[in-house]
Design a protein around this motif. Structure first.
Motif, mmCIF file in Angstrom:
data_model
loop_
_atom_site.group_PDB
_atom_site.id
_atom_site.type_symbol
_atom_site.label_atom_id
_atom_site.label_comp_id
_atom_site.label_asym_id
_atom_site.label_seq_id
_atom_site.Cartn_x
_atom_site.Cartn_y
_atom_site.Cartn_z
ATOM 1 N N TYR A 11 7.533 28.099 35.962
ATOM 2 C CA TYR A 11 6.346 27.289 36.213
ATOM 3 C C TYR A 11 6.806 25.839 36.313
ATOM 4 O O TYR A 11 8.015 25.559 36.210
ATOM 5 N N ALA A 13 6.791 21.676 35.453
ATOM 6 C CA ALA A 13 6.518 20.603 34.485
ATOM 7 C C ALA A 13 6.681 19.268 35.205
ATOM 8 O O ALA A 13 7.676 19.054 35.898
ATOM 9 N N ILE A 15 7.141 15.546 34.252
ATOM 10 C CA ILE A 15 7.477 14.708 33.099
ATOM 11 C C ILE A 15 7.251 13.251 33.495
ATOM 12 O O ILE A 15 7.935 12.727 34.379
ATOM 13 N N VAL A 61 3.667 15.232 29.615
ATOM 14 C CA VAL A 61 4.153 16.339 30.429
ATOM 15 C C VAL A 61 2.964 17.202 30.800
ATOM 16 O O VAL A 61 2.234 17.671 29.916
ATOM 17 N N TYR A 63 1.717 20.687 32.836
ATOM 18 C CA TYR A 63 2.295 21.983 33.221
ATOM 19 C C TYR A 63 1.409 22.636 34.263
ATOM 20 O O TYR A 63 0.172 22.621 34.142
ATOM 21 N N ARG A 97 9.387 12.934 36.885
ATOM 22 C CA ARG A 97 10.350 13.997 37.236
ATOM 23 C C ARG A 97 9.579 15.290 37.442
ATOM 24 O O ARG A 97 8.785 15.682 36.586
ATOM 25 N N ILE A 98 9.815 15.934 38.568
ATOM 26 C CA ILE A 98 9.189 17.227 38.859
ATOM 27 C C ILE A 98 10.235 18.300 38.594
ATOM 28 O O ILE A 98 11.327 18.282 39.179
ATOM 29 N N ALA A 99 9.884 19.231 37.685
ATOM 30 C CA ALA A 99 10.878 20.190 37.196
ATOM 31 C C ALA A 99 10.327 21.608 37.213
ATOM 32 O O ALA A 99 9.117 21.823 37.135
ATOM 33 N N THR A 100 11.246 22.559 37.301
ATOM 34 C CA THR A 100 10.913 23.978 37.205
ATOM 35 C C THR A 100 11.330 24.477 35.825
ATOM 36 O O THR A 100 12.515 24.400 35.478
ATOM 37 N N VAL A 101 10.370 24.954 35.043
ATOM 38 C CA VAL A 101 10.711 25.513 33.730
ATOM 39 C C VAL A 101 11.283 26.907 33.939
ATOM 40 O O VAL A 101 10.627 27.785 34.502
ATOM 41 N N ILE B 98 13.323 24.885 28.811
ATOM 42 C CA ILE B 98 14.523 24.498 29.558
ATOM 43 C C ILE B 98 14.144 24.483 31.042
ATOM 44 O O ILE B 98 13.669 25.488 31.580
ATOM 45 N N ALA B 99 14.333 23.316 31.672
ATOM 46 C CA ALA B 99 13.824 23.116 33.022
ATOM 47 C C ALA B 99 14.881 22.500 33.924
ATOM 48 O O ALA B 99 15.796 21.816 33.473
ATOM 49 N N THR B 100 14.721 22.761 35.213
ATOM 50 C CA THR B 100 15.565 22.155 36.244
ATOM 51 C C THR B 100 14.765 21.052 36.932
ATOM 52 O O THR B 100 13.699 21.331 37.506
ATOM 53 N N VAL B 101 15.247 19.816 36.855
ATOM 54 C CA VAL B 101 14.570 18.722 37.549
ATOM 55 C C VAL B 101 14.925 18.810 39.033
ATOM 56 O O VAL B 101 16.099 18.747 39.406
ATOM 57 N N ASP B 102 13.896 18.961 39.859
ATOM 58 C CA ASP B 102 14.104 19.137 41.304
ATOM 59 C C ASP B 102 14.075 17.809 42.051
ATOM 60 O O ASP B 102 14.724 17.656 43.079
ATOM 61 N N ARG B 103 13.276 16.855 41.542
ATOM 62 C CA ARG B 103 13.294 15.517 42.124
ATOM 63 C C ARG B 103 12.665 14.541 41.138
ATOM 64 O O ARG B 103 11.965 14.953 40.202
#
Lengths: 112, 112
Positions: A11, A13, A15, A61, A63, A97-101, B98-103
């Motif tokens: 999903y 997040a 930040i 943050v 979600y 920051r656009i992130a994938t959890v 735990i997340a991956t920041v995409d941009r």
């Protein structure tokens, strides 16, 4: 503020880290309104926010089910106005920051 | 606390949301030590932290070059001891994501 629970990954997040300017300048009312409005958007999962009163440094943050629903919320007209005021009045600096959890757990219990 | 800058994506964000128990119980000293120790680990990019004094709700986000460096930090012995004390003494509840920041972007200037 309550903890946002775990969800099935992946999903999204978003930040948002920020430094507040001095004084309220209408921030508290708009902030509360944005939380209410965000919760009505498709794909909304939850929001968490904390700020150090002493330094003005805060982290929010939000979600979302996916990046598309987060992007759609960014473009809601009333939210766009709030973002403009954020830049002009409320924040001296911020990073988004656009992130994938990829995975999450609560109290060391993995969310299987 | 300063804003952690933007970086070349993808990179890793570990979002730690928590509710503190009452009283310090040795938390402040260990927290400062963990920030120092984390900054010495391979792949460390930065850390941001904010907590609402009134509610005890806080968010700490640490940033890492990749998931492997974040996982290695989780297993540093002194950090493992701190995590055990966190569960036992300092936090009534917490969620780790735990997340991956995409941009990312700062003040609406995309990090190209």
């Amino acid at each position: 503020m309550e903890l946002t629970p775990t969800f099935d990954a992946p999903y999204t997040a978003v930040i948002f880290s920020s430094l507040r300017t001095e004084g309220d300048r209408g921030y508290d009312a708009v902030s509360a309104r944005m939380e209410t409005l965000a919760a009505q958007q498709p794909g909304y999962l939850g929001v968490e926010s904390a700020r150090d009163e002493a330094t003005g440094f805060g982290i929010t943050v939000s979600y979302w089910r996916d990046h598309a629903s987060a992007a759609a919320w960014k473009q809601v007209t009333e939210h766009e106005r709030a973002q403009a005021n954020g830049k002009r009045l409320w924040y001296s600096d911020y990073v988004v920051r656009i992130a994938t959890v990829d995975r999450d757990y609560r109290n060391d219990r993995p969310n299987a």
